[in-house]
Structures are given as C-alpha cells and as structure tokens.
Design a protein around this motif. Structure first.
Motif, short mmCIF file in Angstrom:
data_model
loop_
_atom_site.label_atom_id
_atom_site.label_comp_id
_atom_site.label_asym_id
_atom_site.label_seq_id
_atom_site.Cartn_x
_atom_site.Cartn_y
_atom_site.Cartn_z
N PRO A 2 -74.47 -17.80 11.09
CA PRO A 2 -73.69 -18.93 11.63
C PRO A 2 -72.20 -18.64 11.55
CG PRO A 2 -75.31 -19.70 10.05
CD PRO A 2 -75.30 -18.21 9.96
N GLU A 3 -71.46 -19.15 12.54
CA GLU A 3 -70.03 -18.91 12.52
C GLU A 3 -69.25 -20.14 12.95
OE1 GLU A 3 -69.71 -15.51 15.11
OE2 GLU A 3 -69.50 -16.78 16.88
N VAL A 4 -67.98 -20.13 12.61
CA VAL A 4 -67.06 -21.19 13.02
C VAL A 4 -66.38 -20.71 14.31
CG1 VAL A 4 -64.98 -22.44 12.39
CG2 VAL A 4 -66.69 -21.91 10.63
N THR A 5 -66.41 -21.55 15.31
CA THR A 5 -65.87 -21.17 16.62
C THR A 5 -64.60 -21.93 16.91
OG1 THR A 5 -68.14 -20.82 17.40
CG2 THR A 5 -66.42 -20.95 19.07
N GLN A 6 -63.56 -21.22 17.32
CA GLN A 6 -62.29 -21.87 17.64
C GLN A 6 -61.88 -21.58 19.07
OE1 GLN A 6 -60.22 -20.71 13.47
NE2 GLN A 6 -58.94 -21.96 14.83
N ARG A 22 -59.17 -26.70 19.01
CA ARG A 22 -60.54 -27.15 18.77
C ARG A 22 -61.33 -26.19 17.90
NH1 ARG A 22 -59.12 -29.27 23.69
NH2 ARG A 22 -59.69 -31.45 23.96
N CYS A 23 -62.24 -26.76 17.15
CA CYS A 23 -63.06 -25.99 16.23
C CYS A 23 -64.47 -26.57 16.24
CB CYS A 23 -62.45 -26.09 14.82
SG CYS A 23 -63.46 -25.43 13.48
N VAL A 24 -65.45 -25.69 16.23
CA VAL A 24 -66.83 -26.11 16.03
C VAL A 24 -67.28 -25.50 14.71
CG1 VAL A 24 -69.19 -26.12 16.89
CG2 VAL A 24 -67.27 -26.23 18.49
N PRO A 25 -67.34 -26.29 13.65
CA PRO A 25 -67.76 -25.76 12.35
C PRO A 25 -69.24 -25.41 12.35
CG PRO A 25 -66.58 -27.85 12.14
CD PRO A 25 -66.93 -27.69 13.58
N ILE A 26 -69.67 -24.77 11.31
CA ILE A 26 -71.09 -24.48 11.14
C ILE A 26 -71.84 -25.80 11.03
CG2 ILE A 26 -72.79 -23.44 9.57
CD1 ILE A 26 -70.63 -21.31 8.97
N SER A 27 -72.99 -25.90 11.68
CA SER A 27 -73.61 -27.19 11.97
C SER A 27 -73.96 -28.02 10.74
CB SER A 27 -74.86 -26.98 12.82
OG SER A 27 -75.81 -26.22 12.11
N ASN A 28 -74.35 -27.45 9.65
CA ASN A 28 -74.74 -28.26 8.49
C ASN A 28 -73.63 -28.36 7.45
OD1 ASN A 28 -74.87 -25.63 7.68
ND2 ASN A 28 -76.78 -25.83 6.54
N HIS A 29 -72.44 -27.93 7.80
CA HIS A 29 -71.32 -28.02 6.87
C HIS A 29 -70.71 -29.42 6.89
CE1 HIS A 29 -70.35 -23.48 6.23
NE2 HIS A 29 -71.62 -23.76 6.03
N MET A 89 -50.66 -18.71 13.73
CA MET A 89 -52.11 -18.63 13.88
C MET A 89 -52.69 -19.80 13.11
SD MET A 89 -54.10 -16.35 15.34
CE MET A 89 -55.60 -15.41 15.24
N TYR A 90 -53.57 -20.55 13.73
CA TYR A 90 -54.20 -21.70 13.08
C TYR A 90 -55.67 -21.38 12.87
CZ TYR A 90 -49.96 -24.32 13.91
OH TYR A 90 -48.65 -24.75 13.90
N PHE A 91 -56.08 -21.48 11.62
CA PHE A 91 -57.47 -21.19 11.27
C PHE A 91 -58.20 -22.47 10.89
CE2 PHE A 91 -57.44 -16.65 11.22
CZ PHE A 91 -56.17 -16.26 10.84
N CYS A 92 -59.37 -22.62 11.44
CA CYS A 92 -60.29 -23.68 11.03
C CYS A 92 -61.28 -23.05 10.04
CB CYS A 92 -61.03 -24.21 12.25
SG CYS A 92 -62.34 -25.39 11.90
N ALA A 93 -61.71 -23.83 9.07
CA ALA A 93 -62.71 -23.35 8.12
C ALA A 93 -63.64 -24.50 7.76
CB ALA A 93 -62.04 -22.79 6.86
N SER A 94 -64.84 -24.15 7.34
CA SER A 94 -65.77 -25.19 6.91
C SER A 94 -66.51 -24.75 5.64
CB SER A 94 -66.76 -25.54 8.02
OG SER A 94 -67.64 -24.48 8.31
N ARG A 95 -67.02 -25.73 4.93
CA ARG A 95 -67.71 -25.49 3.66
C ARG A 95 -68.95 -26.36 3.66
NH1 ARG A 95 -66.97 -27.77 -1.61
NH2 ARG A 95 -65.33 -29.15 -0.85
N ALA A 96 -70.02 -25.83 3.07
CA ALA A 96 -71.33 -26.47 3.27
C ALA A 96 -71.48 -27.81 2.55
CB ALA A 96 -72.44 -25.52 2.83
N PHE A 97 -71.32 -27.83 1.25
CA PHE A 97 -71.61 -29.04 0.49
C PHE A 97 -70.70 -29.10 -0.72
CE2 PHE A 97 -73.77 -26.47 -2.63
CZ PHE A 97 -74.36 -25.47 -1.90
#
Lengths: 114, 116
Positions: A2-6, A22-29, A89-97
């Motif tokens: 899984p990856e984060v899409t920007q 825009r960012c699409v985080p990992i789906s269950n994060h 540069m703008y980075f989006c990030a996600s974390r699961a739980f």
C-alpha cells in the motif's frame, strides 16, 4: 505494498492564487499529516489530523493553510493566497492506528510560486 | 522543544565500504522513537530503520544498523557494504511517545555520496 498517493506531482502558480494539494492515504490508516520541505532544507511538520479534526499544528500552519478530508479517501491541504516562500515540496503521510509509530510518506507535491 | 542535529552535511564512501552517519537529539522525554529516512533524488521519503527508546538492543535491517546511546542521546546509522543505490540524503528523525505521537522532528540531513 500500500502507498500514499499525492497529486499533483508538480504545480506552478502565481503569487496570491489558491492551491489545493491532494493526498490519498493508505485505506485503513487513521492519522494523517502534512510536512513541508523547502529546497535544501530539512523536512518540517505542518499539521496532524485525526477523526476529522486537527490534532496539532506548527507555527508555520497559519490562517493561510487549511486541511480537510472531504470524503472517505482524500486528504487535502489548501493554501488560500500563496506567497513566494510557500514554494516547497509538500509531503503527505499517514499512520495506521494509535500505537503505530511508522509514518508512510507520499512521493510529494512540488509547489512553485512565481 | 525537541531538536535533532546532524553534524555532517556531507559524507562519502567507496562502494562496498562502511560508513557511519551521526545524529544527536535533545529531549526530556523517556518515551520516544528514532528513525532514519532516506531521500533519493526523487525526493520520496523512505524509512530505513527505526528504534524504540525503551529497547536496549540496537535495531538492524540487513546492511543498515544503528548505534543507539540513550544516555548520550546519540543515534548513528551504519551502512555496511555500501552500494551505489545508497546514495541519497539521509534524515534522522525523532517522534515523541506522548500527545505529539506521530509528529516527526527531522534533522538537517546528511548527503551521502557513494563512489564506485
């Protein structure tokens, strides 16, 4: 994996214009972040977001910036009136739980303000 | 506020040799996490290795290992058998275990050059 899409990967805009990254985080994060890296400098925290509200924001994240999760998948960063110094540069990030300590970063969106 | 310092702006290594990148941090917290991220020219941030402060054993991931000295607040990265693909900017990062959990504080970065 899984990856984060920007999107976009690169955007050029005129000073004073509004920009949405825009960012699409990992789906269950559940936890989402925006970081910024001005060219040649270190990566800086902008904002964290959980349960549809901002958890924490840095001094950089002033009234010109806003974030939202308009639907179940996208996570956006809006800059209302861009300045030259917003070029970065703008980075989006996600974390699961709650206990997960690994952030997965997207590939970044390069913003150039002219 | 927590700070992370990388005192080596640039390092170089010969292919197949070993190199160590330095990082120190400042915190009054006892519960925290440390990371090394790699940023190649594409500027993607890639996690290399992580260390939980409560673990005494140094983390290892294949050719990458850390030397975590909690009392000295030092967290160095050792790259063994360096490869051309290791050339990148390396960032040391700190994450607090409390209310700011998930927020990373980065160092200034070290540019690693690998010579064939």
């Amino acid at each position: 994996e899984p990856e984060v899409t920007q999107t976009p990967s690169h955007q050029v805009t005129q000073m004073g214009q509004e920009v949405i990254l825009r960012c699409v985080p990992i789906s269950n994060h559940l936890y989402f972040y925006w970081y910024r890296q001005i060219l040649g400098q270190k990566v800086e925290f902008l904002v964290s977001f959980y349960n549809n509200e901002i958890s924490e924001k840095s001094e950089i994240f002033d009234d010109q910036f806003s974030v939202e999760r308009p639907d179940g998948s996208n996570f956006t960063l809006k800059i209302r009136s861009t300045k030259l110094e917003d070029s970065a540069m703008y980075f989006c990030a996600s974390r699961a739980f709650f206990g997960a300590n690994v952030l997965t970063f997207g590939a970044g969106s390069r913003l150039t303000v002219l | 506020a927590q700070t992370v310092t990388q005192s080596q702006p640039e390092m170089s290594v010969q292919e197949a040799e070993t190199v160590t990148l330095s990082c120190t941090y400042d915190t009054s917290e006892s519960d925290y996490y440390l990371f090394w991220y790699k940023q190649p020219p594409s500027r993607q941030m890639i996690l290399v290795i992580r260390q939980e402060a409560y673990k005494q054993q140094n983390a290892t991931e294949n050719r990458f290992s850390v030397n975590f000295q909690k009392a000295a607040k030092s967290f160095s990265l050792k790259i063994s058998d360096s490869q051309l693909g290791d050339a990148a900017m390396y960032f040391c990062a700190y994450m607090e275990g409390g209310t700011s959990y998930g927020k990373l504080t980065f160092g200034q970065g070290t540019i690693l050059t690998v010579h064939p």
